[in-house]
Write a protein that holds these residues in place. Structure first.
Motif, PDB file in Angstrom:
ATOM      1  N   GLY A 118     -42.566   7.055  -1.141  1.00  0.00           N
ATOM      2  CA  GLY A 118     -42.209   8.463  -1.020  1.00  0.00           C
ATOM      3  C   GLY A 118     -41.063   8.905  -1.912  1.00  0.00           C
ATOM      4  N   GLU A 119     -40.534   8.005  -2.738  1.00  0.00           N
ATOM      5  CA  GLU A 119     -39.395   8.372  -3.574  1.00  0.00           C
ATOM      6  C   GLU A 119     -39.725   9.510  -4.536  1.00  0.00           C
ATOM      7  OE1 GLU A 119     -38.344   4.525  -1.802  1.00  0.00           O
ATOM      8  OE2 GLU A 119     -40.176   5.325  -2.716  1.00  0.00           O
ATOM      9  N   TYR A 120     -40.953   9.522  -5.037  1.00  0.00           N
ATOM     10  CA  TYR A 120     -41.331  10.591  -5.961  1.00  0.00           C
ATOM     11  C   TYR A 120     -41.431  11.933  -5.241  1.00  0.00           C
ATOM     12  CZ  TYR A 120     -45.971   9.537  -4.072  1.00  0.00           C
ATOM     13  OH  TYR A 120     -47.027   9.317  -3.231  1.00  0.00           O
ATOM     14  N   LYS A 121     -41.626  11.920  -3.914  1.00  0.00           N
ATOM     15  CA  LYS A 121     -41.604  13.167  -3.148  1.00  0.00           C
ATOM     16  C   LYS A 121     -40.188  13.732  -3.104  1.00  0.00           C
ATOM     17  CE  LYS A 121     -45.373  11.840  -0.033  1.00  0.00           C
ATOM     18  NZ  LYS A 121     -45.801  11.787   1.367  1.00  0.00           N
ATOM     19  N   VAL A 122     -39.207  12.853  -2.941  1.00  0.00           N
ATOM     20  CA  VAL A 122     -37.812  13.292  -2.953  1.00  0.00           C
ATOM     21  C   VAL A 122     -37.485  13.922  -4.305  1.00  0.00           C
ATOM     22  CG1 VAL A 122     -35.410  12.547  -2.762  1.00  0.00           C
ATOM     23  CG2 VAL A 122     -37.138  11.547  -1.261  1.00  0.00           C
ATOM     24  N   MET A 123     -37.932  13.288  -5.380  1.00  0.00           N
ATOM     25  CA  MET A 123     -37.713  13.824  -6.719  1.00  0.00           C
ATOM     26  C   MET A 123     -38.369  15.197  -6.870  1.00  0.00           C
ATOM     27  SD  MET A 123     -38.668  12.057 -10.371  1.00  0.00           S
ATOM     28  CE  MET A 123     -40.444  12.177 -10.061  1.00  0.00           C
ATOM     29  N   GLY A 124     -39.588  15.358  -6.335  1.00  0.00           N
ATOM     30  CA  GLY A 124     -40.284  16.633  -6.406  1.00  0.00           C
ATOM     31  C   GLY A 124     -39.663  17.699  -5.527  1.00  0.00           C
ATOM     32  N   LEU A 125     -39.023  17.274  -4.440  1.00  0.00           N
ATOM     33  CA  LEU A 125     -38.393  18.215  -3.505  1.00  0.00           C
ATOM     34  C   LEU A 125     -37.042  18.701  -4.026  1.00  0.00           C
ATOM     35  CD1 LEU A 125     -38.811  19.440  -0.630  1.00  0.00           C
ATOM     36  CD2 LEU A 125     -37.516  17.486   0.255  1.00  0.00           C
ATOM     37  N   TYR A 157     -31.475   5.472  -3.342  1.00  0.00           N
ATOM     38  CA  TYR A 157     -32.505   6.528  -3.381  1.00  0.00           C
ATOM     39  C   TYR A 157     -33.490   6.343  -2.228  1.00  0.00           C
ATOM     40  CZ  TYR A 157     -34.825  10.292  -5.983  1.00  0.00           C
ATOM     41  OH  TYR A 157     -35.332  11.506  -6.380  1.00  0.00           O
ATOM     42  N   SER A 158     -33.858   5.088  -1.958  1.00  0.00           N
ATOM     43  CA  SER A 158     -34.789   4.824  -0.853  1.00  0.00           C
ATOM     44  C   SER A 158     -34.169   5.157   0.498  1.00  0.00           C
ATOM     45  CB  SER A 158     -35.226   3.354  -0.882  1.00  0.00           C
ATOM     46  OG  SER A 158     -36.047   3.100  -1.993  1.00  0.00           O
ATOM     47  N   ALA A 159     -32.839   5.013   0.619  1.00  0.00           N
ATOM     48  CA  ALA A 159     -32.176   5.387   1.866  1.00  0.00           C
ATOM     49  C   ALA A 159     -32.351   6.879   2.144  1.00  0.00           C
ATOM     50  CB  ALA A 159     -30.691   5.031   1.795  1.00  0.00           C
ATOM     51  N   PHE A 160     -32.240   7.694   1.107  1.00  0.00           N
ATOM     52  CA  PHE A 160     -32.457   9.125   1.283  1.00  0.00           C
ATOM     53  C   PHE A 160     -33.946   9.448   1.434  1.00  0.00           C
ATOM     54  CE2 PHE A 160     -28.097   9.263  -0.027  1.00  0.00           C
ATOM     55  CZ  PHE A 160     -27.592  10.380   0.612  1.00  0.00           C
ATOM     56  N   THR A 161     -34.814   8.645   0.843  1.00  0.00           N
ATOM     57  CA  THR A 161     -36.254   8.795   1.086  1.00  0.00           C
ATOM     58  C   THR A 161     -36.545   8.606   2.565  1.00  0.00           C
ATOM     59  OG1 THR A 161     -36.750   7.965  -1.134  1.00  0.00           O
ATOM     60  CG2 THR A 161     -38.529   7.888   0.484  1.00  0.00           C
ATOM     61  N   TYR A 162     -35.995   7.542   3.133  1.00  0.00           N
ATOM     62  CA  TYR A 162     -36.146   7.258   4.568  1.00  0.00           C
ATOM     63  C   TYR A 162     -35.528   8.370   5.415  1.00  0.00           C
ATOM     64  CZ  TYR A 162     -34.844   5.067   9.033  1.00  0.00           C
ATOM     65  OH  TYR A 162     -34.644   4.800  10.358  1.00  0.00           O
ATOM     66  N   TYR A 163     -34.329   8.801   5.047  1.00  0.00           N
ATOM     67  CA  TYR A 163     -33.591   9.775   5.852  1.00  0.00           C
ATOM     68  C   TYR A 163     -34.269  11.146   5.854  1.00  0.00           C
ATOM     69  CZ  TYR A 163     -29.530  12.227   7.791  1.00  0.00           C
ATOM     70  OH  TYR A 163     -28.700  12.976   8.586  1.00  0.00           O
ATOM     71  N   THR A 164     -34.921  11.492   4.748  1.00  0.00           N
ATOM     72  CA  THR A 164     -35.619  12.789   4.686  1.00  0.00           C
ATOM     73  C   THR A 164     -37.054  12.704   5.197  1.00  0.00           C
ATOM     74  OG1 THR A 164     -36.066  12.361   2.334  1.00  0.00           O
ATOM     75  CG2 THR A 164     -34.198  13.786   2.853  1.00  0.00           C
ATOM     76  N   GLY A 165     -37.443  11.555   5.762  1.00  0.00           N
ATOM     77  CA  GLY A 165     -38.703  11.459   6.490  1.00  0.00           C
ATOM     78  C   GLY A 165     -39.890  10.957   5.711  1.00  0.00           C
ATOM     79  N   PHE A 166     -39.667  10.346   4.524  1.00  0.00           N
ATOM     80  CA  PHE A 166     -40.769   9.831   3.720  1.00  0.00           C
ATOM     81  C   PHE A 166     -40.766   8.305   3.735  1.00  0.00           C
ATOM     82  CE2 PHE A 166     -39.501  13.897   1.585  1.00  0.00           C
ATOM     83  CZ  PHE A 166     -40.597  14.638   1.999  1.00  0.00           C
ATOM     84  N   LYS A 167     -41.863   7.722   3.301  1.00  0.00           N
ATOM     85  CA  LYS A 167     -42.008   6.268   3.329  1.00  0.00           C
ATOM     86  C   LYS A 167     -41.282   5.618   2.156  1.00  0.00           C
ATOM     87  CE  LYS A 167     -46.302   5.356   5.839  1.00  0.00           C
ATOM     88  NZ  LYS A 167     -47.653   4.728   5.754  1.00  0.00           N
ATOM     89  N   VAL A 168     -40.506   4.589   2.479  1.00  0.00           N
ATOM     90  CA  VAL A 168     -39.829   3.816   1.438  1.00  0.00           C
ATOM     91  C   VAL A 168     -40.872   3.075   0.598  1.00  0.00           C
ATOM     92  CG1 VAL A 168     -38.255   1.863   1.051  1.00  0.00           C
ATOM     93  CG2 VAL A 168     -37.731   3.590   2.787  1.00  0.00           C
ATOM     94  N   ASN A 169     -40.625   3.000  -0.687  1.00  0.00           N
ATOM     95  CA  ASN A 169     -41.495   2.343  -1.685  1.00  0.00           C
ATOM     96  C   ASN A 169     -42.740   3.153  -2.039  1.00  0.00           C
ATOM     97  OD1 ASN A 169     -39.869   0.078  -2.115  1.00  0.00           O
ATOM     98  ND2 ASN A 169     -40.806  -1.036  -0.427  1.00  0.00           N
TER      99      ASN A 169
END
Length: 614
Positions: A202-209, A188-200
């Motif tokens: 920004g994961e909840y931003k990916v969930m919200g997106l 999940y953090s790999a996709f957080t990084y890949y979509t331009g958010f901070k690891v540790n």
């Protein structure tokens, strides 16, 4: 027995203090230093815990660190040997730190404890728990269950990234583990990084997106990145990742597979990023459901599930687990990440040494006391602190008057800062350090994001709802006091969309009111629900009840009292600064009431650019 638990040196450092299994105090270091996700030794949090309990350092029986540094060092060495010569640059960078600090962490801890009080720096008192045992204990022991299955999922501890356990009485037994580099959290953090958010962070931003997209890449992830067995066990193909030995999460093969380089934080989000978020969310949900179904069978008769670890903060997946029906009740540790490890380490040590007849807590709704475990401020102290920073305020003589004024401000559409009682432990504001709003407003979600929180416009807000009314508004009729279960808005509360609105895609969907409470209804008609209980937070319950009396709606928008990149406010001064640096219009701190238009213009702050993106 008085036990101090500590987590530190990675992210979200924290301290927790328990007496004979009873949780007295817990707080993250970031709330005191104002440095978000502060990883440093939690000296301020420890001092607070001791002060809150009225305990002297010499009275502490055990000091327990949340993981075992030698095992972590072993994993680092073995990983680099396994991948050598790949990753030599990051190995060379990491080793001086590990040899100089991490490898001798016992000495570092004792020195840091001695700086607080020599009574804490006793080698005989110091213990080390295992990372995933700390997580599991943080969920199981405060839960109201006499027995439960326990699932812990995160990035990585020492070796474990996922663990399944069973709790019975005071005993907690790890059944099996998945080890690094195979990690659902790191996927999940790999996709957080890949979509331009901070690891540790920004994961909840990916969930919200994710609800803005379609899971178009989910099958590709299953085909190329992760091999998942029917019981949820899995392996990741390391040919696509760089986290084991490098300084980034993904590599060129990952870029090629998904059609380009990682998004830069300054780049706009497009539909592809939304589809990637939807895809990794769908994969995560499928893996977690396979795990919980297998665990339900393996754990025997127990119909209870406890969750902890960073992946347990994925409240969308938690909602899917609940609706899957394999478990009747779910308890999620509100400080599910590393901060909660401090509490879990203390609890694990207590129950390990507790006498045979010692009983696990079975309090309802749980033993976390609503997670209101941080500092509070007496009324006289609040007034003195606000005067010292130049605040203009009035003081109401009764809490009922405070409730009346605040409910009226909310009903009038104002953004309200609410600073009351003890600060929350964990990443969520739960009605004591909150920014509140009217969920019926079709513009409130966008206004709070852009004018108060200064964050991305796609981010959803959570509803706080009276526990007794939750089933009338959401497809949920269980306790969700920690905002960690997502549920759909009831069909009768939804608004039917026109054909033109249904044809919209991506963030264009954002401005379409989708229910009677549009400010807390996400684009897929879901909401991250917090149930508010009279027993754990009578003042917040009274406020929502009064708002209901005025409007007919037993729901408030609840978001954490901070702006983008800032930790949740702790002190009255923090609250006033955030009030003056944002477009919050009404502030209640204790029984002090503040209106923005009455404040000294010279005290306004530029919070919009004060903190970096989180």
């Amino acid at each position: 027995m008085l036990i101090l638990g500590i987590s530190a040196y990675y992210h979200d450092s924290a301290a927790a203090l328990i007496r004979d299994g009873d949780i007295l105090a817990a707080a993250q270091e970031e709330r005191f230093t104002r440095k978000k996700h502060d990883p440093d030794f939690p000296a301020n949090a420890i001092r607070f815990c001791l002060s809150e309990a009225g305990a002297r350092a010499s009275e502490i029986d055990r000091v327990v660190f949340y993981e075992k540094p030698f095992l972590k060092f072993e994993r680092l060495i073995e990983t680099y040997l396994a991948f050598a010569p790949r990753g030599f640059a990051s190995f060379r960078k990491a080793m001086p730190l590990w040899i100089g600090e991490k490898l001798f962490q016992r000495d570092l801890l004792l020195r840091s404890l001695k700086e607080i009080d020599a009574g804490l720096a006793d080698k005989a008192k110091l213990r080390f728990s295992e990372h995933h045992l700390s997580h599991a204990a943080s969920a199981y022991y405060p839960s109201p269950f006499a027995d439960a299955a326990v699932l812990t999922m995160d990035g990585v501890g020492e070796w474990a990234t996922t663990s399944a356990a069973v709790g019975r009485g005071k005993d907690l037994t790890i059944l099996r583990e998945i080890h690094f580099p195979h990690s659902l959290g790191l996927l999940y953090s790999a996709f957080t990084y890949y979509t331009g958010f901070k690891v540790n962070s920004g994961e909840y931003k990916v969930m919200g997106l994710a609800p803005y997209g379609e899971p178009k890449y989910a099958q590709l992830i299953f085909d190329r990145l992760i091999d998942v067995k029917p019981d949820g066990s899995f392996r990741l193909d390391q040919d696509y990742f760089n986290y084991a030995t490098g300084l980034t999460m993904t590599n060129a093969r990952f870029d090629e597979l998904f059609g380009g380089p990682p998004r830069r934080a300054s780049d706009p989000l497009d539909q592809r990023h939304m589809d990637l978020a939807a895809s990794v969310q769908a994969v995560t949900e499928e893996v977690v459901l396979r795990m919980t179904r297998a665990l339900a069978t393996e754990s025997g008769a127990s119909r209870n599930l406890c969750l902890a670890g960073g992946v347990a903060l994925n409240c969308v997946a938690n909602g899917k687990i609940l609706r899957d029906g394999r478990f009747d009740e779910i308890f999620v540790q509100p400080a599910a990440g590393d901060a909660g490890g401090a509490l879990g380490a203390a609890l694990a040590a207590y129950y390990d040494e507790a006498p045979e007849g010692a009983a696990k807590s079975l309090l309802r709704p749980d033993a976390m006391k609503g997670s209101y475990l941080g500092p509070s401020y007496a009324q006289a102290d609040v007034e003195a602190r606000l005067r010292a920073v130049g605040a203009v305020f009035s003081v109401v003589d009764e809490e009922s008057h405070l409730v009346e004024k605040t409910a009226a401000a909310l009903a009038a559409g104002q953004a309200v800062g609410w600073h009351q009682g003890r600060m929350e432990f964990g990443p969520r504001a739960l009605g004591n350090r909150s920014i509140l709003g009217d969920p019926r407003s079709p513009t409130m979600q966008k206004a709070l994001n852009l004018k108060v929180k200064y964050r991305e416009s796609f981010r959803p807000f959570a509803p706080s709802v009276l526990r007794e009314d939750v089933a009338d508004w959401f497809e949920l009729d269980v306790d969700s006091p920690y905002m960690l279960i997502v549920a759909p808005v009831k069909a009768e509360r939804r608004r039917v969309m026109t054909q033109e609105e249904q044809a919209l895609f991506g963030i264009d969907k954002l401005n379409v009111p989708r229910s009677d409470i549009p400010a807390v209804t996400h684009v897929d008609y879901s909401a991250r629900v917090q149930t508010v209980h009279r027993e754990t937070n009578p003042l917040y319950h009274a406020l929502i009840s009064r708002f209901k009396a005025l409007t007919g709606c037993p729901v408030l928008v609840n978001t954490s009292f901070n702006v983008r990149g800032e930790p949740i406010v702790n002190t009255p001064e923090d609250a006033f600064r955030c009030f003056m640096g944002s477009e919050i219009e009404f502030l209640a701190v204790g029984r002090c009431v503040l209106h923005k238009d009455q404040q000294n213009e010279a005290l306004k702050l530029d919070y919009k650019n004060a903190f970096e993106l989180d």
